[in-house]
Design an enzyme around this catalytic site. Sequence first.
Site, PDB file in Angstrom:
ATOM      1  N   PHE A   1      46.740  22.923  54.132  1.00  0.00           N
ATOM      2  CA  PHE A   1      45.607  22.097  53.685  1.00  0.00           C
ATOM      3  C   PHE A   1      44.532  23.027  53.145  1.00  0.00           C
ATOM      4  CE2 PHE A   1      41.623  19.834  54.038  1.00  0.00           C
ATOM      5  CZ  PHE A   1      41.952  18.571  53.545  1.00  0.00           C
TER       6      PHE A   1
ATOM      7  N   ASP B   1      42.919  31.455  53.125  1.00  0.00           N
ATOM      8  CA  ASP B   1      41.988  30.353  53.367  1.00  0.00           C
ATOM      9  C   ASP B   1      41.544  30.443  54.821  1.00  0.00           C
ATOM     10  OD1 ASP B   1      40.842  27.946  54.107  1.00  0.00           O
ATOM     11  OD2 ASP B   1      42.296  26.698  53.051  1.00  0.00           O
TER      12      ASP B   1
ATOM     13  N   LYS C   1      32.844  25.865  57.009  1.00  0.00           N
ATOM     14  CA  LYS C   1      32.710  25.298  58.353  1.00  0.00           C
ATOM     15  C   LYS C   1      31.672  26.039  59.207  1.00  0.00           C
ATOM     16  CE  LYS C   1      37.253  23.033  58.594  1.00  0.00           C
ATOM     17  NZ  LYS C   1      36.813  21.649  58.792  1.00  0.00           N
TER      18      LYS C   1
END
Length: 404
Positions: free
Chosen positions: A139, A224, A253
């Site tokens: 993802f 990532d 985040k």
Amino acid sequence: MTKQSINRATYDQVMLPIYSPAEFIPVKGMGSRVWDQQGKSYIDFAGGIAVLALGHSHPALNQALKEQSEQLWHVSNIFTNEPALRLAQKLIDNTFAERVFFANSGAEANEAAFKLARHYAITRHSPYKTKIIAFHHAFHGRTLFTVSVGGQPKYADGFGPKPADIVHVPFNDLDAVKAVMDDHTCAVVLEPVQGEGGVTAATPEFMRGLRELCDKHQALLVLDEVQTGMGRTGKLFAYMNYDVTPDIITTAKALGSGFPLSAMLTTHEIASAMGVGTHGTTYGGNPLACAVGNVAFDLINTPEVLEGVEKRYQWIVDELTVINQTYNVFSQIRGQGLLIGAQLAPQYEGKAKILLGLAAKHGLMMLNAGADVMRFTPSLIITQEELQEGMVALKAAIAEFVKE
């Protein structure tokens, strides 16, 4: 609409129907505790999906935002600003990187990383060097490019033609990568620990093998670290758990710890492929976001916090093991640091969301990672008292879950 009339039913009346939020609405948070509209309290094991590394309403972050809000909110990228420059320097001083690009979300940081990887390959090597190798169950975001690089068709299908020249292979399978790797490959893209894909970590052998293949074929290794970065695995970035240096990493985040902020980090050589106007963003490097990011970085990048992650990991795993001895609800517990996945046993497969609902009923906010995995991403500084209270709630939820 009065404050009193806003409830869960309001969501169905006014919001695009792309989420299925919990029935309760959080209104206040402090540390790893949250209160809803009715005053019921919950222990937060979700952490805003690994965002709230320092918990809710951390006083130092509150103060940073307050002070910056009284100075400078926004100037656009026609100008630079001091908070952005300070944060970029900290990221460079503490990683392999030499250049930083700020954006607002993990998807934006990944979009920039994928564009940079292709642009670098095209301008430095060949116009045909455009292949991106990525992995099943990955993802990377919800833009059309990032969702196409992500390895989950359920998120990418149904939106028309996708960006071309993206190949997906099984995660942790080096032979599968070798089979599709060639001199047209511009980048290999992966999460060091797949989050949405079930909290599965790359093996050291796999990561080293990818680095060697990228070197052999003049391709870039892009990590990532949107979810794994900023202390989540017990290191500042997860690549530091491996004897491997990437070419590009992304982070978001926890970088803003609740304020929208992301970054792409790379070397001077790779960054030099870009020029003025090649890429951009309106809010990236916003002074408010970077002021918060600077304080979050200083708090997270300390031995106390980073070493404490491993201690908290052990607390959680030990408690889950004890619970499992009674209920046999999990077949495997895996992950790194405070990114933990508990795989549901075969007889409970597909029922993760049911357990989430029961957890909320008993005063615990949790996540899933797919239909079969419970995901734990609490604050990096959650107290042992908060953890124990959360585990009591989880045990009560599991006791009810196995009877259904």
